[in-house]
Motif scaffolding. Structure first.
Motif, mmCIF file in Angstrom:
data_model
loop_
_atom_site.group_PDB
_atom_site.id
_atom_site.type_symbol
_atom_site.label_atom_id
_atom_site.label_comp_id
_atom_site.label_asym_id
_atom_site.label_seq_id
_atom_site.Cartn_x
_atom_site.Cartn_y
_atom_site.Cartn_z
ATOM 1 N N TRP A 121 0.822 -1.214 0.000
ATOM 2 C CA TRP A 121 0.000 0.000 0.000
ATOM 3 C C TRP A 121 0.853 1.260 0.000
ATOM 4 N N LEU A 158 -8.874 2.704 -0.030
ATOM 5 C CA LEU A 158 -7.639 2.344 0.668
ATOM 6 C C LEU A 158 -7.598 2.919 2.080
ATOM 7 N N LEU A 175 -6.559 0.730 5.238
ATOM 8 C CA LEU A 175 -5.347 1.118 5.966
ATOM 9 C C LEU A 175 -5.645 1.343 7.439
#
Length: 146
Positions: free
Chosen positions: A13, A98, A102
């Protein structure tokens, strides 16, 4: 083993973020990401410069990452910005998911709170005898990329 998999996922990521255009809610979020080599723009900058952000994204073939907190205020800003960006060009690639992945991985409630969990995960990865990520252990407010 869980830490190793989490560290590898985090590494992936972070790499994506480094290669994309990252937009966050505020300056504290910018500072948190900067500790890991991620450059980011704030929401207010993005709203004022949306057309140039979309053009940059299309010209450089970069994905736009919207890293906003998952509270009502963050989601509202994220939705407004995403709508604006998509109205400029339906061809720009936007990742608005994301952020929640995350925050879930790091057990954090906001982007500005990720520095400590990221550092702990980086350091945990090195305890396994390998540098899973390309970052050295984080000491205080400094960090170094390999």
């Amino acid at each position: 083993m869980r830490h190793k998999k989490s560290a590898a996922l985090l590494s992936s990521w972070l790499s994506e973020l480094e290669n994309g255009i990252v937009i966050v809610e505020g300056i504290h979020d910018v500072k948190a990401l900067r500790k890991f080599g991620i450059k980011a723009a704030t929401y207010s900058f993005a709203m004022a410069n949306a057309k140039s952000i979309v053009e940059d994204s299309l010209l450089a073939n970069k994905k736009i990452f919207l890293l906003f907190d998952t509270d009502n205020g963050g989601l509202d800003k994220q939705n407004r910005l995403q709508t604006l960006l998509e109205s400029i060009s339906p061809y720009c690639r936007i990742d608005a998911g994301l952020s929640s992945r995350l925050l879930k991985l790091l057990n954090a409630r906001s982007i500005e709170q990720i520095a400590k969990p990221v550092a702990e995960l980086l350091n945990k990865g090195e305890e396994y005898g390998e540098n899973i990520l390309r970052y050295s252990k984080v000491h205080g407010n400094s960090e170094f990329q390999h």
